[in-house]
Structures are given as structure tokens and as C-alpha cells.
Write a protein that holds these residues in place. Structure first.
Motif, PDB file in Angstrom:
ATOM      1  N   HIS A  55      75.651  29.359  20.325  1.00  0.00           N
ATOM      2  CA  HIS A  55      76.327  30.123  21.370  1.00  0.00           C
ATOM      3  C   HIS A  55      76.660  31.496  20.803  1.00  0.00           C
ATOM      4  CE1 HIS A  55      80.130  29.432  19.239  1.00  0.00           C
ATOM      5  NE2 HIS A  55      79.831  28.138  19.219  1.00  0.00           N
ATOM      6  N   PHE A  56      77.039  32.412  21.659  1.00  0.00           N
ATOM      7  CA  PHE A  56      77.446  33.731  21.206  1.00  0.00           C
ATOM      8  C   PHE A  56      78.746  33.624  20.403  1.00  0.00           C
ATOM      9  CE2 PHE A  56      75.124  35.226  25.174  1.00  0.00           C
ATOM     10  CZ  PHE A  56      74.034  35.722  24.469  1.00  0.00           C
ATOM     11  N   ASP A  57      78.885  34.475  19.398  1.00  0.00           N
ATOM     12  CA  ASP A  57      80.058  34.410  18.516  1.00  0.00           C
ATOM     13  C   ASP A  57      81.368  34.685  19.242  1.00  0.00           C
ATOM     14  OD1 ASP A  57      78.380  33.876  16.418  1.00  0.00           O
ATOM     15  OD2 ASP A  57      78.423  35.920  15.588  1.00  0.00           O
ATOM     16  N   TYR A  58      81.318  35.443  20.315  1.00  0.00           N
ATOM     17  CA  TYR A  58      82.551  35.921  20.953  1.00  0.00           C
ATOM     18  C   TYR A  58      83.094  34.985  22.023  1.00  0.00           C
ATOM     19  CZ  TYR A  58      78.913  37.644  24.152  1.00  0.00           C
ATOM     20  OH  TYR A  58      77.824  37.746  24.981  1.00  0.00           O
ATOM     21  N   VAL A  59      82.476  33.847  22.271  1.00  0.00           N
ATOM     22  CA  VAL A  59      82.984  32.939  23.296  1.00  0.00           C
ATOM     23  C   VAL A  59      83.766  31.795  22.667  1.00  0.00           C
ATOM     24  CG1 VAL A  59      81.056  33.462  24.838  1.00  0.00           C
ATOM     25  CG2 VAL A  59      80.905  31.474  23.319  1.00  0.00           C
ATOM     26  N   ASN A  60      84.569  31.142  23.482  1.00  0.00           N
ATOM     27  CA  ASN A  60      85.235  29.896  23.113  1.00  0.00           C
ATOM     28  C   ASN A  60      84.384  28.754  23.659  1.00  0.00           C
ATOM     29  OD1 ASN A  60      86.829  27.656  22.744  1.00  0.00           O
ATOM     30  ND2 ASN A  60      88.509  28.341  24.067  1.00  0.00           N
ATOM     31  N   ALA A  61      83.675  28.091  22.786  1.00  0.00           N
ATOM     32  CA  ALA A  61      82.742  27.043  23.217  1.00  0.00           C
ATOM     33  C   ALA A  61      83.468  25.854  23.829  1.00  0.00           C
ATOM     34  CB  ALA A  61      81.881  26.592  22.044  1.00  0.00           C
ATOM     35  N   GLN A  62      84.763  25.714  23.529  1.00  0.00           N
ATOM     36  CA  GLN A  62      85.550  24.601  24.078  1.00  0.00           C
ATOM     37  C   GLN A  62      86.436  25.034  25.247  1.00  0.00           C
ATOM     38  OE1 GLN A  62      85.321  24.806  20.441  1.00  0.00           O
ATOM     39  NE2 GLN A  62      83.598  23.428  20.849  1.00  0.00           N
ATOM     40  N   ALA A  63      86.166  26.187  25.823  1.00  0.00           N
ATOM     41  CA  ALA A  63      86.997  26.671  26.934  1.00  0.00           C
ATOM     42  C   ALA A  63      87.011  25.652  28.068  1.00  0.00           C
ATOM     43  CB  ALA A  63      86.473  28.004  27.430  1.00  0.00           C
ATOM     44  N   PRO A  64      88.191  25.333  28.616  1.00  0.00           N
ATOM     45  CA  PRO A  64      88.246  24.357  29.723  1.00  0.00           C
ATOM     46  C   PRO A  64      87.642  24.933  30.994  1.00  0.00           C
ATOM     47  CG  PRO A  64      90.401  25.365  29.357  1.00  0.00           C
ATOM     48  CD  PRO A  64      89.536  25.831  28.239  1.00  0.00           C
ATOM     49  N   LYS A  65      87.086  24.047  31.793  1.00  0.00           N
ATOM     50  CA  LYS A  65      86.553  24.419  33.096  1.00  0.00           C
ATOM     51  C   LYS A  65      87.577  24.005  34.148  1.00  0.00           C
ATOM     52  CE  LYS A  65      82.401  25.450  31.368  1.00  0.00           C
ATOM     53  NZ  LYS A  65      81.849  26.813  31.335  1.00  0.00           N
ATOM     54  N   ALA A  66      88.298  24.987  34.688  1.00  0.00           N
ATOM     55  CA  ALA A  66      89.368  24.661  35.631  1.00  0.00           C
ATOM     56  C   ALA A  66      89.893  25.947  36.258  1.00  0.00           C
ATOM     57  CB  ALA A  66      90.512  23.935  34.912  1.00  0.00           C
ATOM     58  N   GLY A  67      90.713  25.786  37.298  1.00  0.00           N
ATOM     59  CA  GLY A  67      91.496  26.889  37.824  1.00  0.00           C
ATOM     60  C   GLY A  67      90.771  27.803  38.794  1.00  0.00           C
ATOM     61  N   VAL A 262      73.157  30.688  25.873  1.00  0.00           N
ATOM     62  CA  VAL A 262      73.656  31.947  26.445  1.00  0.00           C
ATOM     63  C   VAL A 262      74.760  31.717  27.468  1.00  0.00           C
ATOM     64  CG1 VAL A 262      71.519  33.211  26.024  1.00  0.00           C
ATOM     65  CG2 VAL A 262      71.820  31.970  28.193  1.00  0.00           C
ATOM     66  N   ASN A 263      74.960  30.462  27.889  1.00  0.00           N
ATOM     67  CA  ASN A 263      75.975  30.155  28.903  1.00  0.00           C
ATOM     68  C   ASN A 263      77.186  29.404  28.360  1.00  0.00           C
ATOM     69  OD1 ASN A 263      74.713  31.366  31.107  1.00  0.00           O
ATOM     70  ND2 ASN A 263      73.488  29.540  31.557  1.00  0.00           N
ATOM     71  N   ILE A 264      77.098  28.892  27.160  1.00  0.00           N
ATOM     72  CA  ILE A 264      78.239  28.168  26.579  1.00  0.00           C
ATOM     73  C   ILE A 264      79.451  29.099  26.520  1.00  0.00           C
ATOM     74  CG2 ILE A 264      79.128  27.094  24.469  1.00  0.00           C
ATOM     75  CD1 ILE A 264      77.129  25.350  25.896  1.00  0.00           C
ATOM     76  N   GLY A 265      80.591  28.604  26.974  1.00  0.00           N
ATOM     77  CA  GLY A 265      81.832  29.352  26.860  1.00  0.00           C
ATOM     78  C   GLY A 265      82.069  30.392  27.931  1.00  0.00           C
ATOM     79  N   ARG A 266      81.218  30.457  28.935  1.00  0.00           N
ATOM     80  CA  ARG A 266      81.411  31.432  30.007  1.00  0.00           C
ATOM     81  C   ARG A 266      81.402  30.723  31.359  1.00  0.00           C
ATOM     82  NH1 ARG A 266      77.071  35.733  31.078  1.00  0.00           N
ATOM     83  NH2 ARG A 266      77.799  35.402  33.211  1.00  0.00           N
ATOM     84  N   ASP A 267      81.767  31.440  32.419  1.00  0.00           N
ATOM     85  CA  ASP A 267      81.801  30.889  33.778  1.00  0.00           C
ATOM     86  C   ASP A 267      82.704  29.663  33.829  1.00  0.00           C
ATOM     87  OD1 ASP A 267      79.864  32.825  34.589  1.00  0.00           O
ATOM     88  OD2 ASP A 267      78.308  31.582  33.684  1.00  0.00           O
ATOM     89  N   ASN A 268      83.958  29.875  33.434  1.00  0.00           N
ATOM     90  CA  ASN A 268      84.868  28.749  33.207  1.00  0.00           C
ATOM     91  C   ASN A 268      85.765  28.400  34.387  1.00  0.00           C
ATOM     92  OD1 ASN A 268      84.054  28.477  30.408  1.00  0.00           O
ATOM     93  ND2 ASN A 268      85.221  30.353  30.006  1.00  0.00           N
ATOM     94  N   PHE A 269      85.818  29.223  35.422  1.00  0.00           N
ATOM     95  CA  PHE A 269      86.735  28.966  36.536  1.00  0.00           C
ATOM     96  C   PHE A 269      86.066  28.122  37.611  1.00  0.00           C
ATOM     97  CE2 PHE A 269      88.336  32.821  34.556  1.00  0.00           C
ATOM     98  CZ  PHE A 269      89.674  32.500  34.412  1.00  0.00           C
ATOM     99  N   ASP A 270      86.850  27.211  38.191  1.00  0.00           N
ATOM    100  CA  ASP A 270      86.318  26.395  39.273  1.00  0.00           C
ATOM    101  C   ASP A 270      86.056  27.225  40.524  1.00  0.00           C
ATOM    102  OD1 ASP A 270      86.253  24.034  37.874  1.00  0.00           O
ATOM    103  OD2 ASP A 270      88.220  23.347  38.552  1.00  0.00           O
ATOM    104  N   GLU A 271      86.895  28.241  40.736  1.00  0.00           N
ATOM    105  CA  GLU A 271      86.713  29.130  41.884  1.00  0.00           C
ATOM    106  C   GLU A 271      86.984  30.574  41.474  1.00  0.00           C
ATOM    107  OE1 GLU A 271      88.030  26.422  45.781  1.00  0.00           O
ATOM    108  OE2 GLU A 271      88.909  28.402  45.446  1.00  0.00           O
ATOM    109  N   ILE A 272      86.204  31.470  42.081  1.00  0.00           N
ATOM    110  CA  ILE A 272      86.460  32.908  41.963  1.00  0.00           C
ATOM    111  C   ILE A 272      86.603  33.453  43.379  1.00  0.00           C
ATOM    112  CG2 ILE A 272      85.652  35.132  41.087  1.00  0.00           C
ATOM    113  CD1 ILE A 272      83.868  33.638  39.137  1.00  0.00           C
ATOM    114  N   ARG A 273      87.755  34.045  43.670  1.00  0.00           N
ATOM    115  CA  ARG A 273      88.038  34.589  45.004  1.00  0.00           C
ATOM    116  C   ARG A 273      88.070  36.111  44.939  1.00  0.00           C
ATOM    117  NH1 ARG A 273      90.269  31.029  48.790  1.00  0.00           N
ATOM    118  NH2 ARG A 273      90.953  32.892  49.936  1.00  0.00           N
ATOM    119  N   TYR A 274      87.339  36.747  45.828  1.00  0.00           N
ATOM    120  CA  TYR A 274      87.377  38.204  45.959  1.00  0.00           C
ATOM    121  C   TYR A 274      88.081  38.554  47.260  1.00  0.00           C
ATOM    122  CZ  TYR A 274      84.043  38.605  42.117  1.00  0.00           C
ATOM    123  OH  TYR A 274      83.433  38.542  40.888  1.00  0.00           O
ATOM    124  N   GLU A 275      89.169  39.307  47.139  1.00  0.00           N
ATOM    125  CA  GLU A 275      89.920  39.770  48.304  1.00  0.00           C
ATOM    126  C   GLU A 275      89.692  41.267  48.459  1.00  0.00           C
ATOM    127  OE1 GLU A 275      91.415  37.783  50.270  1.00  0.00           O
ATOM    128  OE2 GLU A 275      91.678  35.948  49.095  1.00  0.00           O
TER     129      GLU A 275
END
Length: 628
Positions: A55-67, A262-275
Motif C-alpha cells: 500500500h502507499f506509505d501515507y495511508v492507514n491500512a487499518q483505517a475503519p470503514k464507517a461514518g 492503490v486502494n488500501i487505506g482510502r475511501d473509508n466513509f460509508d457515505e459522502i454527502r455534498y450539500e
């Protein structure tokens, strides 16, 4: 029975038989012609990450998927078709989340990409083409595989329906399927090092979906706007939306690429809302009221005066500035040189002598900004001093086509800061206008030959810029220029830009990558000056600029690229196509403190790469909730 090179490598026999094989002419030819497949691309340097990196050095590979994360967007939207997004309608914010590109950027390297939809890319030594091999596991959200036909369909759609993309990819002459999972792009000439990289940025669309019918049985049209949520292949899909107001993306839990390096540690939110908000003040108040979570602040006034509310004082809202290292930039008052009154560079230079940046910075911007002095300001690509070495050698080739000051005088904006300097600058501006054939009659600047007044309209699409232009206006009027300021809505503004119907505008900044290339043709090249939708707002048609753009694009080393870019920068500056404005070398951000982020942030990521590599922190969230 023929033994393939792949079989020999796999079994270890190649090392034993290679010396004998290499003496056979047909084997030497076959090996020389076999492509070198690459897992990553960089313009000049070796890539940082080896094949098979975790994975890329700058990500948290164990980041939770939530929120859920709520972010703001400005204006409105009426379209979910990115193929026509450059010319028709306003595309919904965040739509890139539903798609995959051929390759993914690394935010800790300059102009470097690694395979996303593709597992490998190859090109011949002369870079006359590039071939991309798709991953067998790549899937659309309906389970169908991503195919070479999808890639070719997408490429053709962008070139046909979006003039900007057509210009960007104009030097790619053909896209063809050359294997079960392989697509080859052929270029119109060899040596363009950037083309494999920019093709890697191609966002792929599903051919079978776009050629199908919608729920009512109507055939879809890739050349038209739509608010039907499109099929994607990426980490998110559209969950719901309210046209012009809100769009919500939900994470695709069985996303085919979730375990790619290339995707480990990214796209961690269950939802993204744009207002969406039409007014910056209303948007800020929504943030303060905990209706959105994150805000990029572009106003020096707001940053200095509007963030002292209780949640910020209590630490529940965090203010943070991230250094900008991933780009150079130019922002300015841009002249439309298609109009006769702006064709003399002395007139354009005179307008710079009327802009008192130092006083504007003091009165309007709380002293936060610095003046822009380069089209690549803030990067090593910016010119300075007098040209030397390789840059000078490059400029010698266009000496007879550029202003003599390019070789004799370092470019500098007029300096204000005192009444004496202000008067001297206005005198110099008046002198330039007289040289250009104007004279003041009854306090109005008139063309001496035709007796026509010099009148200009400064066209805006954002009311917040009115105070800045109104500060500039008196200086121009002291030179005798008749100035009007007109603010129009987004649609009118875009229509007038596309038809070149303006005198002076303040377009969105030209953000320059650290490895400029083909986009320079689109920004300043003669071919783009009359091309509807291009970003050659000034209408530049200059053979010296064209020649220097080609030197940038076909540079064979990083050193040559830097020298050629500085030469281009210097020539653009001394033609005075813009009155440079100002910049801030950091991204100002505010966020509710309910998120985690990597300890080491990537050097070249904008805005802290939020929300891409951040994650939901439940403990922080419990503490940051708005208090009644």
C-alpha cells in the motif's frame, strides 16, 4: 512445441538456456520486440513503489470503514454525465467517486501513477503508442467486466463530446483492442513522454449501460446531460440526490478493487454527502451550525474574522493550513486579446501600473497574500532573474519573436506601498498608453487617431470579487480608462466565456502540475485560441509561445523540462497577457473534529487529501457534537 518466455521464466529454465538462445538471431529479435510491462509510470524518474507493493506509505491500512462525511459545494448541478461535463450542464460534485481511472496517482511522488483498472502498461522506446492491460477482476457495479470496448467507448466519447478533452487528447490518433484485455493508443508523433501518463488518467465509462435504455425504455445518449444515476465501477455509487441541492454517495461494500494496493487505506466513509450553497456566507453559517463537516476557506476576510465562534474556541472545530506543494499557479485579470484594444502589450502593461496590490493586500486581505510573479508561481518551474544556461539556449531559438526584455530585464510587477510609488506607477502607465496611441482628453483616455474612448468591462460570476474590482477601478480611471463592472450568473458567465464575449475576466486559476505538458497547448497555444471551451482565455496566438510549449512537451529530461518551462514562463510574462493577482501558499481548512488521519501526510496531496485518506473517529465524534 514452442516454449514461451513466460514459461521459461516461471520454471527457471531461462537462466540456463539464455546464453545459447541469445546467440540465435530470431530469438534476439523476438526478445527485443517483446514489450516491457510496467506496474507504474513516472515522467522521468523511477517510480518509488516496486511491483507488488502492499500500500502507499501515507495511508492507514487499518483505517475503519464507517461514518458519514458532509462536505459543501458551490452553485448548483443538473447533470451526471461527465462525458459532456465540460460543455453542457453542471456535473454533480463528487461524481468521480463512482468511477475508476486506468491508473491511480501517488500523492507522495511527482506525476507518478500506478495501475488501478489496469495491471500493467507498456510503450515502445520512441513512445509512439501505449498499451494498457486491464485487470481480469475489474467489474462494473452490475457485475459485468470492464472491457477494452469500454475503454475505447470512453475515449471516443470524451473526444467527440467535450472540446476540452478533445484538445487534451488530440495527439492520440487511434484506440484499438489488441488483446483480450489490452487496449493500444497510437500517437500522431513519437517522443511525447506525457501521453502514457495522461491516458492513465482516463475515467472509464460502461459502454453497455450507455448504449442501453433507462427505466422508461428511452435509449440513453452519451452526448446529452442526464440526472439518471449512472452505472460505475468505483468505490461509491449514488444513493440519493435532490437536483441542484444535494447528492449522496454510499460505499460499495463489494467493490471489486477494495483490496488493491492503490486502494488500501482510502475511501473509508460509508457515505459522502455534498450539500450545495449559492452563497459563501450561507455556506459558512451552515458549517458553523454543524450542517457540514469540512470547509476549504478561500477568503482571507473570512479566515481572519469569521472563525472565532464557540465550537472553534472550544476545540471542537479545528483550523488547519496545509502547505501547497503539488502545483504552481497563475491567477489574474485576463485580457481578451481577440479584441483590438488589447492587442498592444503596452496597453496591457499599463493596466498593471494601476493595480496597487500592496494596499489591496493591506485593506482587503489582512496582509495574508503574496503577489504572483510567474505562471508557475510557487514551484521550481518559475522563472527568475535573467535567463542562463539551458534556458537561455532555448530562448535563443525564439529571440526574434519575443520582447527584448526577456533577455535584458527580470520580470517584476510594479511595486506600490507609498503615495510616491503610486504616483510614479500611474505616470509610467500613462506613458505606455501614450506610446500605444492614446491621449487624455477631458479626463477620458481616447485613441488619438479615431477619437474613440478606451472603455472596458470587467466580467464577474462571483459577487465576492466585486469589492476587489471596485478597489482596482479608481486606479484605472485615474489613467482615463472608462471601467464598468458586471456580475452575471454562472450560466451567463459560461456562455460568454465560450463565445469569447468579454473584455477582462478573472477565471479560475491556472493550476500547474509539477510536470507540465500537453495542457500548455490548451492554455496558451495558438490552436486553442479560437476553440470553444478552451482555457486560452487571453486568445494567445504567438509563434514563440507555441515553439516553447513544444519544447516543454518533448523534453527528454527533468532538467530540460524545467529550463523549457522557465523559458515559456518568461515569454508569457513579458507579453503581459494578464495582470497577475495574488496567492496564498497554504490551503486553509476548517473541520469538525470527528475524523482521523494518517500521521505522515503525503507531500503532494492538496487540502490534506480530505476525505479520501481520512476516516471516521467515533470517540472524537462523540466529543465534537454541537452543544445546545
Amino acid at each position: 512445441m514452442r516454449l514461451s518466455r513466460r514459461f521459461l521464466l516461471h520454471t527457471g529454465l531461462l537462466a540456463a538456456v539464455a546464453p545459447a538462445l541469445d546467440r540465435l538471431p530470431f530469438v534476439r529479435r523476438a526478445l527485443a520486440q517483446s514489450p516491457e510491462w510496467r506496474h507504474g509510470l513516472s515522467l522521468f524518474d523511477d517510480v518509488k513503489y516496486p511491483p507488488g507493493f502492499k500500500h502507499f506509505d501515507y495511508v492507514n491500512a487499518q483505517a475503519p470503514k464507517a461514518g458519514v462525511v458532509r462536505v459543501s459545494a458551490t452553485g448548483t448541478f443538473d447533470n451526471f454525465n461527465i462525458a459532456v461535463g465540460g460543455v453542457r450542464g453542471a456535473v454533480g460534485a463528487g461524481l468521480a467517486n463512482i468511477y475508476d481511472d486506468l491508473m491511480a496517482p501517488a500523492y507522495d511522488e511527482i506525476s507518478t501513477e500506478y495501475g488501478l483498472l489496469v495491471e500493467a502498461v507498456s510503450f515502445p522506446p520512441d513512445i509512439s503508442s501505449a498499451t494498457y492491460r486491464l485487470r481480469a477482476e475489474a467489474r462494473w457495479h452490475d457485475g459485468m467486466p470492464v472491457t477494452p470496448e469500454d475503454v475505447i467507448f470512453s475515449f471516443d466519447a470524451y473526444k467527440k463530446h467535450d472540446p476540452r478533452q478533445g484538445a487534451y487528447y488530440r495527439h492520440v490518433t487511434k484506440a484499438e483492442k489488441v488483446g483480450e484485455r489490452e487496449v493500444k493508443f497510437t500517437f500522431d508523433e513519437p517522443g511525447n513522454r506525457e501521453l502514457p501518463n495522461i491516458l492513465g488518467q482516463l475515467t472509464i465509462l460502461p459502454k453497455h449501460w450507455w448504449e442501453g435504455t433507462d427505466a422508461s425504455g428511452k435509449k440513453r445518449d452519451i452526448g446529452a446531460t442526464t440526472l439518471e444515476p449512472p452505472l460505475g465501477s468505483g468505490p461509491y455509487r449514488i444513493k440519493e440526490f435532490v437536483a441542484g441541492r444535494t447528492v449522496v454517495y454510499e460505499r460499495v461494500k463489494d467493490y471489486w478493487g477494495k483490496d488493491l494496493n492503490v486502494n488500501i487505506g482510502r475511501d473509508n466513509f460509508d457515505e459522502i454527502r455534498y450539500e450545495y450553497f449559492r452563497d459563501f456566507t450561507v455556506e459558512l453559517e451552515a458549517f458553523k451550525g454543524d450542517q457540514i463537516d469540512f470547509r476549504l476557506e478561500n477568503s482571507a476576510l473570512f479566515w481572519a474574522t469569521r472563525y472565532d465562534f464557540p465550537a472553534a474556541k472550544e476545540g471542537r472545530v479545528k483550523l488547519e493550513e496545509f502547505p501547497v506543494r503539488n502545483r504552481g499557479m497563475m491567477q489574474g485579470f485576463v485580457f481578451n486579446t481577440r479584441r483590438e484594444k488589447f492587442q498592444d502589450p503596452r496597453v496591457r502593461r499599463a493596466f498593471n501600473y494601476a493595480f496597487d496590490f500592496e494596499e489591496a493586500n493591506k485593506q482587503l486581505f489582512f496582509g495574508q497574500y503574496e503577489r504572483i510573479s510567474s505562471y508557475f508561481h510557487g514551484s521550481e518551474l518559475a522563472s527568475s532573474g535573467l535567463p542562463q544556461g539551458e534556458e537561455l539556449a532555448i530562448l535563443e531559438n525564439v529571440r526574434d519573436k519575443v520582447p527584448p526584455e526577456v533577455f535584458t530585464t527580470p520580470y517584476a510587477n510594479p511595486q506600490f506601498g507609498s503615495p510616491e510609488k503610486a504616483r510614479a506607477n500611474l505616470r509610467e502607465g500613462a506613458r505606455l498608453l501614450r506610446e500605444a496611441g492614446f491621449e487624455v482628453r477631458n479626463q477620458r483616455l481616447m485613441r488619438a487617431v479615431s477619437n474613440e474612448p478606451l472603455s472596458v468591462e470587467i466580467l464577474l460570476d462571483e459577487p465576492s470579487f466585486e469589492r476587489i474590482v471596485l478597489f482596482y477601478k479608481p486606479g484605472l480611471e485615474r489613467l482615463g480608462v472608462n471601467v464598468t463592472v458586471r456580475t452575471v450568473d454562472d450560466a451567463q458567465y459560461e456562455n460568454r466565456l465560450r463565445s469569447w464575449d468579454y473584455d477582462i475576466i478573472i477565471p479560475r486559476p491556472w493550476a500547474q502540475s509539477l510536470s507540465p505538458g500537453n495542457e500548455q497547448r490548451y492554455y496558451w497555444g495558438s490552436a486553442s485560441a479560437d476553440e470553444a471551451g478552451s482555457r486560452n482565455y487571453a486568445g494567445i496566438k504567438n509563434p514563440a509561445v507555441d515553439a516553447l510549449i513544444e519544447r516543454v512537451i518533448f523534453a527528454k529530461s527533468r532538467a530540460e523540462l524545467v529550463a523549457a518551462t522557465r523559458a515559456l514562463d518568461r515569454v508569457l510574462l513579458w507579453n503581459n497577457y494578464v495582470v497577475p493577482q495574488w496567492t496564498y501558499t497554504k490551503d486553509r481548512t476548517a473541520r469538525w473534529d470527528r475524523f482521523g488521519r494518517p500521521t505522515e501526510m503525503p507531500k503532494y496531496g492538496a487540502q490534506g487529501v480530505f476525505p479520501t485518506i481520512w476516516w471516521w473517529d467515533a470517540d472524537k465524534a462523540a466529543k465534537s457534537r454541537a452543544r445546545s
